[in-house]
Write an enzyme that holds these catalytic residues in place. Structure first.
Site, PDB file in Angstrom:
ATOM      1  N   ASP A  51       0.835  -1.209   0.000  1.00  0.00           N
ATOM      2  CA  ASP A  51       0.000   0.000   0.000  1.00  0.00           C
ATOM      3  C   ASP A  51       0.872   1.263   0.000  1.00  0.00           C
ATOM      4  O   ASP A  51       0.351   2.384  -0.069  1.00  0.00           O
ATOM      5  CB  ASP A  51      -1.015  -0.011   1.152  1.00  0.00           C
ATOM      6  CG  ASP A  51      -0.381  -0.090   2.521  1.00  0.00           C
ATOM      7  OD1 ASP A  51       0.866  -0.109   2.612  1.00  0.00           O
ATOM      8  OD2 ASP A  51      -1.129  -0.133   3.519  1.00  0.00           O
ATOM      9  N   SER A  52       2.198   1.093   0.016  1.00  0.00           N
ATOM     10  CA  SER A  52       3.103   2.225  -0.236  1.00  0.00           C
ATOM     11  C   SER A  52       2.802   2.844  -1.595  1.00  0.00           C
ATOM     12  O   SER A  52       3.222   3.972  -1.868  1.00  0.00           O
ATOM     13  CB  SER A  52       4.563   1.767  -0.184  1.00  0.00           C
ATOM     14  OG  SER A  52       4.763   0.639  -1.009  1.00  0.00           O
ATOM     15  N   ASP A  90      -0.755  -6.349   0.147  1.00  0.00           N
ATOM     16  CA  ASP A  90      -1.218  -5.685   1.370  1.00  0.00           C
ATOM     17  C   ASP A  90      -2.733  -5.648   1.443  1.00  0.00           C
ATOM     18  O   ASP A  90      -3.401  -5.290   0.459  1.00  0.00           O
ATOM     19  CB  ASP A  90      -0.730  -4.230   1.389  1.00  0.00           C
ATOM     20  CG  ASP A  90       0.562  -4.073   2.155  1.00  0.00           C
ATOM     21  OD1 ASP A  90       0.881  -4.942   2.994  1.00  0.00           O
ATOM     22  OD2 ASP A  90       1.258  -3.070   1.915  1.00  0.00           O
ATOM     23  N   LYS A 118      -0.761  -9.516   3.578  1.00  0.00           N
ATOM     24  CA  LYS A 118      -0.050  -8.889   4.704  1.00  0.00           C
ATOM     25  C   LYS A 118      -1.007  -7.960   5.454  1.00  0.00           C
ATOM     26  O   LYS A 118      -1.728  -7.182   4.825  1.00  0.00           O
ATOM     27  CB  LYS A 118       1.170  -8.122   4.187  1.00  0.00           C
ATOM     28  CG  LYS A 118       1.945  -7.385   5.277  1.00  0.00           C
ATOM     29  CD  LYS A 118       3.351  -7.031   4.845  1.00  0.00           C
ATOM     30  CE  LYS A 118       3.473  -5.824   3.974  1.00  0.00           C
ATOM     31  NZ  LYS A 118       2.996  -4.558   4.564  1.00  0.00           N
ATOM     32  N   GLU A 120      -1.324  -5.322   8.979  1.00  0.00           N
ATOM     33  CA  GLU A 120      -0.558  -4.558   9.966  1.00  0.00           C
ATOM     34  C   GLU A 120      -1.216  -4.635  11.346  1.00  0.00           C
ATOM     35  O   GLU A 120      -2.396  -4.295  11.489  1.00  0.00           O
ATOM     36  CB  GLU A 120      -0.477  -3.082   9.554  1.00  0.00           C
ATOM     37  CG  GLU A 120       0.300  -2.879   8.265  1.00  0.00           C
ATOM     38  CD  GLU A 120       0.474  -1.406   7.914  1.00  0.00           C
ATOM     39  OE1 GLU A 120       0.172  -0.527   8.752  1.00  0.00           O
ATOM     40  OE2 GLU A 120       0.911  -1.144   6.783  1.00  0.00           O
ATOM     41  N   GLU A 187       9.161  -3.650  10.700  1.00  0.00           N
ATOM     42  CA  GLU A 187       9.580  -2.359  10.133  1.00  0.00           C
ATOM     43  C   GLU A 187      10.112  -1.443  11.233  1.00  0.00           C
ATOM     44  O   GLU A 187       9.438  -1.228  12.262  1.00  0.00           O
ATOM     45  CB  GLU A 187       8.383  -1.702   9.409  1.00  0.00           C
ATOM     46  CG  GLU A 187       8.719  -0.346   8.819  1.00  0.00           C
ATOM     47  CD  GLU A 187       7.710   0.157   7.792  1.00  0.00           C
ATOM     48  OE1 GLU A 187       6.771  -0.589   7.433  1.00  0.00           O
ATOM     49  OE2 GLU A 187       7.876   1.304   7.353  1.00  0.00           O
TER      50      GLU A 187
HETATM   51  O1  KIV Z   1       3.560  -1.099   1.609  1.00  0.00           O
HETATM   52  C1  KIV Z   1       4.782  -1.338   1.640  1.00  0.00           C
HETATM   53  O2  KIV Z   1       5.524  -1.052   0.710  1.00  0.00           O
HETATM   54  C2  KIV Z   1       5.323  -1.964   2.825  1.00  0.00           C
HETATM   55  C3  KIV Z   1       6.822  -1.896   2.971  1.00  0.00           C
HETATM   56  C4  KIV Z   1       7.188  -0.708   3.760  1.00  0.00           C
HETATM   57  C5  KIV Z   1       7.381  -3.127   3.533  1.00  0.00           C
HETATM   58  O3  KIV Z   1       4.622  -2.471   3.647  1.00  0.00           O
END
Ligand code: KIV
Length: 272
Positions: A51-52, A90, A118, A120, A187
């Site tokens: 989600d970056s 994500d 993934k 969080e 992280e």
């Molecule tokens: O969304 C992302 O790119 C991440 C990285 C910071 C590992 O979760």
């Protein structure tokens, strides 16, 4: 693009075996087919549709505006270009607020081609993690600095510096492993905490700003190529691999080799 020419296929067992053999693996974010092809062909084992993308593709100042549909779209692009890497996707902000929502959101990502999802957070995700994993959806728990909680954390800061907070991260990570998590992403935590977790857990641990003693390293692709969105400070743990490489493809290969050879991250990329 077809995946019929894949020369290797990375799965969770591959990563687990690498951990047992003490071999490091490399991971990198990817958001489209072209870069997915280049990165996976460069020997990087794991692609993350992160989600970056809210920051590096969409220009937001956080990951919060990213939707499930955004990740599904980029997941399909990455799947089309992938050459045998494991693809993680994500679950974006508020797409896993309760268990049924997490199951529905994760199903959409798996249908789009993800191999792992993934999430969080810590202990509050134990039931969700076990429900997903019982239904065949592998989970990567993301702990330490969790950017979706940036408004609660108050900034992009190192997490787990004091003993009580470090112990809480260790306890919650164990809980998530017991609940069925297949991977842990850490992280921005001190080197010592990441080392303890990597030695304590049997699942592979991937680090970003977590020092050299984890099983795998991950970076945001744009950071590796020295592309920083305007107004964003380059984090300490970032290394620009393009400056010394002949090409973008060469930068991805250099990153993969540096992770496997143990030369990245160097002490200047770590937090004590
Ligand atoms: O969304 C992302 O790119 C991440 C990285 C910071 C590992 O979760």
């Amino acid at each position: 693009m077809s995946s019929q020419t894949d020369v290797r296929r990375v799965n969770l067992t591959t990563l687990q075996k690498m951990k047992h053999r003490g071999e490091k693996f490399a991971a990198l974010t990817a958001y489209d087919a072209c870069f997915a092809e280049m990165i996976s062909s460069a020997g990087v084992e794991v692609l993350l549709v992160g989600d970056s993308l809210g920051m590096v593709l969409q220009g937001h100042d956080s990951t919060l505006p990213v939707t499930l549909d955004d990740i599904v779209y980029h997941m399909r692009c990455v799947r089309a270009g992938n050459r045998g890497a494991l693809i993680m996707a994500d679950l974006p902000f508020m797409s896993y607020g309760h268990e049924q929502q997490a199951l529905d959101s994760a199903a959409a990502l798996m249908r789009a081609g993800a191999h792992v999802v993934k999430l969080e957070g810590g202990a509050w995700l134990a039931n969700t993690t076990s429900k997903l994993s019982e239904r065949g959806i592998p989970v990567c728990a993301h702990m330490g600095l969790t950017p979706q909680a940036i408004n609660r954390l108050g900034g992009y800061r190192v997490q787990g510096r004091d003993t009580a907070k470090a112990q809480a991260i260790i306890d919650e990570a164990k809980l998530l492993e017991d609940a069925g998590a297949s991977l842990l992403l850490l992280e921005c935590v001190p080197v010592g905490l990441a080392k303890t977790l990597t030695e304590t857990l049997s699942i592979p641990v991937i680090g970003i700003g977590a020092g050299p003693d984890v099983d795998g390293q991950i970076m945001v692709m744009h950071d590796l190529l020295g592309i920083t969105p305007p107004g964003i400070k380059v984090p300490r743990f970032v290394k620009n691999f393009l400056v010394d490489a002949q090409s973008v493809r060469g930068a991805f290969e250099a990153y993969s080799e540096a992770v496997k050879g143990g030369t990245f991250p160097a002490p200047e990329h770590c937090f004590l």
